[in-house]
Design an enzyme around this catalytic site. Structure first.
Site, PDB file in Angstrom:
ATOM      1  N   GLY A 216      19.018  45.750  24.580  1.00  0.00           N
ATOM      2  CA  GLY A 216      17.867  46.241  25.356  1.00  0.00           C
ATOM      3  C   GLY A 216      16.711  46.645  24.446  1.00  0.00           C
ATOM      4  N   ARG A 239      30.097  42.282  22.039  1.00  0.00           N
ATOM      5  CA  ARG A 239      28.749  42.775  22.348  1.00  0.00           C
ATOM      6  C   ARG A 239      27.673  41.895  21.708  1.00  0.00           C
ATOM      7  NH1 ARG A 239      28.718  48.232  24.569  1.00  0.00           N
ATOM      8  NH2 ARG A 239      26.714  48.680  23.611  1.00  0.00           N
ATOM      9  N   CYS A 338      22.394  58.373  23.587  1.00  0.00           N
ATOM     10  CA  CYS A 338      22.221  58.684  25.008  1.00  0.00           C
ATOM     11  C   CYS A 338      23.182  59.804  25.400  1.00  0.00           C
ATOM     12  CB  CYS A 338      22.350  57.451  25.881  1.00  0.00           C
ATOM     13  SG  CYS A 338      23.738  56.423  25.497  1.00  0.00           S
TER      14      CYS A 338
HETATM   15  C1  LIG Z   1      24.415  52.662  21.926  1.00  0.00           C
HETATM   16  S1  LIG Z   1      25.047  51.117  21.563  1.00  0.00           S
HETATM   17  C2  LIG Z   1      23.621  50.218  21.103  1.00  0.00           C
HETATM   18  C3  LIG Z   1      22.766  49.820  22.275  1.00  0.00           C
HETATM   19  C4  LIG Z   1      21.629  48.887  21.890  1.00  0.00           C
HETATM   20  N1  LIG Z   1      20.808  49.421  20.834  1.00  0.00           N
HETATM   21  C5  LIG Z   1      20.753  48.556  23.072  1.00  0.00           C
HETATM   22  O1  LIG Z   1      19.668  49.111  23.208  1.00  0.00           O
HETATM   23  O2  LIG Z   1      21.158  47.717  23.880  1.00  0.00           O
HETATM   24  C6  LIG Z   1      25.815  51.357  20.035  1.00  0.00           C
HETATM   25  C7  LIG Z   1      26.316  50.089  19.379  1.00  0.00           C
HETATM   26  O3  LIG Z   1      26.810  50.436  18.085  1.00  0.00           O
HETATM   27  C8  LIG Z   1      27.789  49.492  17.753  1.00  0.00           C
HETATM   28  N2  LIG Z   1      28.557  50.029  16.617  1.00  0.00           N
HETATM   29  C9  LIG Z   1      29.572  50.924  16.615  1.00  0.00           C
HETATM   30  N3  LIG Z   1      29.986  51.141  15.362  1.00  0.00           N
HETATM   31  C10 LIG Z   1      29.214  50.392  14.546  1.00  0.00           C
HETATM   32  C11 LIG Z   1      29.155  50.181  13.142  1.00  0.00           C
HETATM   33  N4  LIG Z   1      29.991  50.818  12.320  1.00  0.00           N
HETATM   34  N5  LIG Z   1      28.251  49.314  12.650  1.00  0.00           N
HETATM   35  C12 LIG Z   1      27.395  48.654  13.486  1.00  0.00           C
HETATM   36  N6  LIG Z   1      27.411  48.808  14.827  1.00  0.00           N
HETATM   37  C13 LIG Z   1      28.303  49.677  15.347  1.00  0.00           C
HETATM   38  C14 LIG Z   1      28.572  49.324  19.042  1.00  0.00           C
HETATM   39  O4  LIG Z   1      29.274  48.108  19.048  1.00  0.00           O
HETATM   40  C15 LIG Z   1      27.466  49.388  20.083  1.00  0.00           C
HETATM   41  O5  LIG Z   1      27.066  48.105  20.449  1.00  0.00           O
END
Ligand SMILES: C[S@@+](CC[C@H](N)C(=O)[O-])C[C@H]1O[C@@H](n2cnc3c(N)ncnc32)[C@H](O)[C@@H]1O
Length: 412
Positions: A216, A239, A338
């Site tokens: 997004g 994802r 969030c």
């Molecule tokens: C809040 S979501 C991101 C939402 C995105 N920015 C959007 O606006 O659609 C957090 C993301 O961090 C990723 N994530 C979790 N641990 C991570 C890591 N160690 N390195 C990179 N990404 C990571 C998850 O897979 C998830 O997709």
């Protein structure tokens, strides 16, 4: 103006958390932290202990923590979190602009960014006219000047997001593909656009979106049309697949080809890349408060994910530090979540600032984003007592958020 840092308190809390959860990491991150031996025995639960649903567990934990954090505001935030959220329609500049603008305006939706910018322009001309004709008192002139102090040019251009006015709970229909298969808008929590606006991407910038999926905010960054290069990363394969699908539904092929997509652990970004970025977005995984009250599936409040949940602030801290290390001196980094949790918001920021100073000799300044409150107060409910960064509170008449965002500038 830099916001005042109360590093000691956040650091103490983060250190306490790390000591309990990960003594070895405490030693790594806080060199002066004493190593504690002999953990107290963990309470043993009988195998017959009934497991409560993750959504109920989330609510119990929120009541305990947020009741204390927000005091008399909590009941209103709580009911809003449990109610239907409001959406925003992020406008896709790569669609048939005229047609989609007409469709959104026919629904009586308003581009809240355009509206805020216009309000500032109106204040400008009122102040100018008042000064010329000397009809405004000095107090009124000062009041008018306040929201104008931070120029609208601090907001990324070309991002448009439509919402229904305060109190109007109408829903947007799903966007339909045009003849080229491109969708006209992307539905999201409108507060998600604020961190991207505040990131203030400038023409020719090298930009990194460290935790990007499902995309997004990536889509919002691309609307600016400013990035010389956009690196998009996420650790999760499924994802990343969703992100690919979203980009293909909204963007022309030649633009998608310019986006560099990787699937790496963002914590190690610096070891894998030596590009220095002008802007970095670190939109970390968090307790995702609104969703955690609605969905059982994949909930971080599930019985088996307690340890992972407790380690979240640690993961967030590591990702933020990695994001700042990826920025060039003078570069700007946006940290966002969030959740309403102070432990995942301000304390992570404080911990990262401290750690970078101690471990890397890097000075980071927290930016003052309070002009966002004045600009967007008619669309969002801002928490007035946020010490660092800004927090959007869910509110029944403007049920967006929660969304925390804090901008940091790497000075050296
Ligand atoms: C809040 S979501 C991101 C939402 C995105 N920015 C959007 O606006 O659609 C957090 C993301 O961090 C990723 N994530 C979790 N641990 C991570 C890591 N160690 N390195 C990179 N990404 C990571 C998850 O897979 C998830 O997709």
């Amino acid at each position: 103006m830099a916001a005042t840092l109360h590093v000691g308190r956040g650091r103490r809390l983060l250190r306490q958390l790390l000591r309990e959860q990960a003594p070895s990491l405490t030693r790594l991150f806080f060199t002066s932290a004493p190593c504690r031996r002999g953990h107290p025995q963990k309470k043993k639960w009988a195998t017959t202990t009934p497991r409560i649903p993750a959504t109920r567990m989330a609510l119990q934990i929120f009541d305990m923590n947020y009741g204390t954090q927000f005091g008399s505001l909590w009941p209103s935030i709580r009911i809003s979190l449990l109610s239907e959220q409001k959406y925003g329609a992020l406008f896709n500049n790569f669609c048939d602009v005229k047609l989609v603008t007409q469709q959104l305006e026919d629904l009586n939706a308003i581009d809240f960014i355009w509206e805020a910018q216009n309000a500032v322009k109106d204040l400008d001309s009122m102040a100018e006219q008042g000064a010329r004709e000397q009809v405004l008192s000095p107090e009124t002139q000062t009041e008018l000047c306040e929201p104008r102090d931070q120029p609208v040019s601090f907001i990324s251009p070309n991002i448009k997001c439509y919402t229904f006015p305060r109190g109007d709970i109408s829903l947007f229909p799903q966007a339909k593909p045009d003849i080229l298969g491109i969708l006209g808008y992307y539905l999201l929590n409108a507060a998600s656009v604020l961190p991207v606006l505040a990131l203030n991407v400038q023409p020719g910038d090298l930009v990194l979106d460290l935790c990007a999926a499902p995309g997004g905010k990536t889509l919002a960054i691309l609307q600016t049309g400013c990035c010389r290069e956009l690196a998009v990363n996420d650790i999760s394969a499924s994802r990343i697949d969703r992100l690919h699908r979203i980009l293909h539904s909204y963007l022309p092929e030649q633009l998608i080809n310019k986006v560099k997509i990787t699937r790496k652990d963002g914590r190690n970004w610096r070891d894998l890349n030596d590009t220095c970025y002008d802007r970095v977005l670190v939109d970390v995984p968090c307790t995702n408060d609104r969703q955690s009250l609605k969905e059982e599936e994949n909930s971080i409040f599930k019985y088996g994910r307690k340890e992972e949940r407790k380690m979240l602030p640690m993961l967030q801290l590591q990702l933020l530090v990695a994001g700042i290390l990826a920025a060039k001196p003078g570069g700007e980094v946006m940290y966002s979540t969030c959740t309403l949790s102070q432990l995942q918001n301000e304390y992570v920021v404080e911990g990262a600032v401290e750690l970078l100073k101690v471990e890397h000799g890097i000075t980071v300044q927290v930016a003052d984003l309070s002009y966002f409150r004045r600009l967007f107060q008619s669309t969002f409910s801002f928490y007035q007592d946020c010490r660092l960064g800004e927090l959007i509170l869910p509110n029944l008449s403007a049920n967006f958020g929660p969304m925390y965002f804090c901008k940091l500038q790497r000075l050296n």
